[in-house]
Scaffold this motif. Structure first.
Motif, short mmCIF file in Angstrom:
data_model
loop_
_atom_site.label_atom_id
_atom_site.label_comp_id
_atom_site.label_asym_id
_atom_site.label_seq_id
_atom_site.Cartn_x
_atom_site.Cartn_y
_atom_site.Cartn_z
N GLU A 136 17.62 16.75 -71.60
CA GLU A 136 17.04 16.38 -70.30
C GLU A 136 18.12 16.14 -69.24
OE1 GLU A 136 13.38 14.42 -69.87
OE2 GLU A 136 14.31 12.70 -68.87
N HIS A 137 19.22 15.51 -69.65
CA HIS A 137 20.30 15.25 -68.69
C HIS A 137 20.81 16.57 -68.10
CE1 HIS A 137 21.20 11.50 -71.40
NE2 HIS A 137 20.02 11.44 -70.81
N SER A 138 21.08 17.51 -69.00
CA SER A 138 21.62 18.80 -68.53
C SER A 138 20.57 19.57 -67.74
CB SER A 138 22.11 19.64 -69.72
OG SER A 138 21.07 19.87 -70.63
N TYR A 139 19.32 19.46 -68.16
CA TYR A 139 18.24 20.17 -67.48
C TYR A 139 18.07 19.68 -66.04
CZ TYR A 139 13.43 21.70 -66.51
OH TYR A 139 12.30 22.26 -65.95
N LEU A 140 18.02 18.36 -65.87
CA LEU A 140 17.82 17.82 -64.53
C LEU A 140 19.01 18.13 -63.62
CD1 LEU A 140 16.13 14.38 -65.31
CD2 LEU A 140 15.07 16.43 -64.33
N ALA A 141 20.22 18.07 -64.18
CA ALA A 141 21.39 18.42 -63.37
C ALA A 141 21.29 19.87 -62.91
CB ALA A 141 22.65 18.19 -64.19
N GLN A 142 20.90 20.73 -63.83
CA GLN A 142 20.79 22.15 -63.48
C GLN A 142 19.69 22.38 -62.45
OE1 GLN A 142 18.14 24.44 -64.60
NE2 GLN A 142 19.17 26.15 -63.58
N GLN A 143 18.55 21.72 -62.63
CA GLN A 143 17.43 21.89 -61.70
C GLN A 143 17.77 21.39 -60.30
OE1 GLN A 143 14.12 23.26 -62.37
NE2 GLN A 143 15.37 24.12 -64.00
#
Length: 483
Positions: free
Chosen positions: A239-246
């Motif tokens: 989730e951390h990486s996903y939100l940063a990417q989004q």
């Protein structure tokens, strides 16, 4: 051959899709009609396709102490949970009210402590909470907001009454699964989304980025926002990486940051770059080893000093973890009355404080009927589900409570609502909860429509946590008048 969903028997439970066998609830009627056209074999194939898509998308979570590997795919069920627009509007107001009161509480206890002086909440309840951090006394977060991102757990009982089960203000996880579940469902069942008026959820990353950028010091025209993660072994690293990417932000660890010349800086290949806003996904205690845990290697030495000087914003503000304490949770109705002058919209589950001798006696005499929870735990850990526990497990918790009564609360075992779930070629009624995600930082408090429906995939189980064998469903908020 059509599937057998219409033959599904909700039994003696509140079912989210069916009022009774063969009679769908009004908001679910169109879905039942649509899904009834699919053969069961097709739904099973779509279920497998969904899991494959989530695997390829890397939608995973980590389980601590799991000998079978660190990463797991979050199980997903293709039968959605549905909430009517009218009911959602009411839930949204209740969630907004609750977060506003909690924000007032955080600002108060770390400053004037009026609620303690007025004897609305006992001083020892606040000061004995592990999440109460004395170094945060006197803090004034940017824009006066402490809790910017919240995930509040809701359930409903056999009668369909909604209750708040707990608040999650430290690092609430799960919104990435909401977004990816919706993407998968849109891919597998585009006809549903072309026909039904389902509230979209995909503007959450944009709403979150706007909130974070608004926290930056006023004179910063183009603030630099980062997501701070503990690293790849954290249960929510996806989730951390996903939100940063989004959001188009850098994903950083503590070792990537350093305080230089009184500012927080990020190490890059082109040199140091100033950071203006941190969306931190690490707990309070680990943020700054100079102020909190000296053994922490996850945070940034000197970060709190920069924060106090208003040179960087942190979301959520340090110290918010006290609101996750399950004994503090018991006082939220009083907070709402004290700060807002209103009655609570969303009720708490009846809660027994084990540090109270009379309430402890009741708890110890009814352990086979109650759910006991550690006040500082999360993720389904530190919990006893009395009706499902063995005599030895109940004796063990009895000893725990007597040894440290402040650490435990107890609640009645609610008969959680259910949703039909596709398991081994059959529709099984499985218990669910709901975690909506709330953003509190701008002119209005935004509540992402729906939230994460977690489902207990073990028949009869009441434990929905992913770390305890739970899965998830897409959550649809539907305006039946518009369909």
């Amino acid at each position: 051959m059509v599937n057998s969903l219409e033959g599904y028997n909700p039994g003696d439970f509140f079912d989210e899709l069916f009022a009774e066998q063969g009679i769908p609830r009004p908001a679910a009627a169109a879905l039942i009609q649509h899904i009834g056209k699919f053969p069961l074999s097709t739904l099973e194939q779509q279920q497998k396709s969904a899991q494959n898509m989530l695997f390829k998308l890397g939608v995973t979570f980590n389980v601590y102490s799991d000998n079978q590997g660190t990463e797991r795919i979050f199980p997903f069920d293709v039968i959605p949970r549905i909430i009517s627009q009218t009911e959602w509007d009411w839930l949204e107001k209740g969630l907004q009210q609750r977060i506003e009161a909690l924000n007032h509480f955080l600002d108060d206890i770390y400053n004037e402590q009026r609620i303690i002086k007025d004897q609305v909440i006992p001083r020892h309840v606040v000061e004995s909470a592990s999440g109460f951090l004395k170094p945060c006394m006197g803090l004034k977060p940017p824009k006066g907001k402490w809790c910017h991102i919240t995930g509040t757990d809701l359930v409903r009982d056999r009668q369909g009454q909604w209750y708040v089960l707990e608040d999650n203000l430290r690092c609430p996880s799960g919104v990435s699964y909401v977004l990816e579940n919706r993407r998968v469902m849109k891919s597998l069942f585009p006809s549903f989304f072309n026909t039904l008026k389902i509230q979209p959820v995909d503007d959450y990353p944009g709403q979150l980025l706007n909130l974070l950028m608004n926290l930056a010091p006023d004179h910063i025209a183009d603030p630099c926002v980062v997501v701070l993660t503990p690293g790849i072994y954290n249960s929510a690293y996806f989730e951390h990486s996903y939100l940063a990417q989004q959001m188009g932000c850098e994903l950083v660890e503590g070792r990537d940051l350093v305080v230089v010349d009184g500012y927080l800086q990020m190490r890059t290949t082109k040199g140091l770059q100033r950071i203006d806003v941190i969306y931190r996904r690490i707990d309070d205690d680990f943020l700054d080893p100079f102020v909190f845990r000296s053994d922490s290697v996850l945070g940034v030495p000197g970060l709190m000093d920069v924060y106090r000087q208003g040179r960087v914003a942190i979301a959520n503000a340090p110290g918010t973890g006290i609101a996750d304490d399950k004994m503090v949770y018991g006082y939220v109705p009083q907070m709402i009355r004290y700060y807002l002058g209103e009655d609570q919209i969303l009720p708490n589950v009846e809660t027994y404080f084990c540090e109270d001798s009379q309430q402890q006696s009741h708890v110890l005499n009814h352990l086979d009927e109650l759910v006991v929870k550690a006040t500082d735990a999360s993720g389904g850990y530190g919990m006893l589900v009395g009706p499902h526990a063995s005599p030895s497990e109940r004796e063990q918790f009895k000893a725990y409570i007597q040894a440290n009564p402040r650490k435990y609360i107890a609640q009645p075992t609610l008969c959680l609502s259910r949703v039909p779930t596709l398991i081994d070629g059959d529709f099984v009624g499985c218990h669910v909860d709901l975690r909506p995600f709330i953003l509190n930082g701008g002119d209005r408090t935004y509540v992402n429509p729906g939230g994460l429906t977690r489902v207990a995939l073990k028949k009869g189980s009441l434990v929905v946590n992913s770390s305890q064998g739970g899965g998830s469903k897409d959550t649809w908020v539907i305006n039946t008048k518009a369909t």
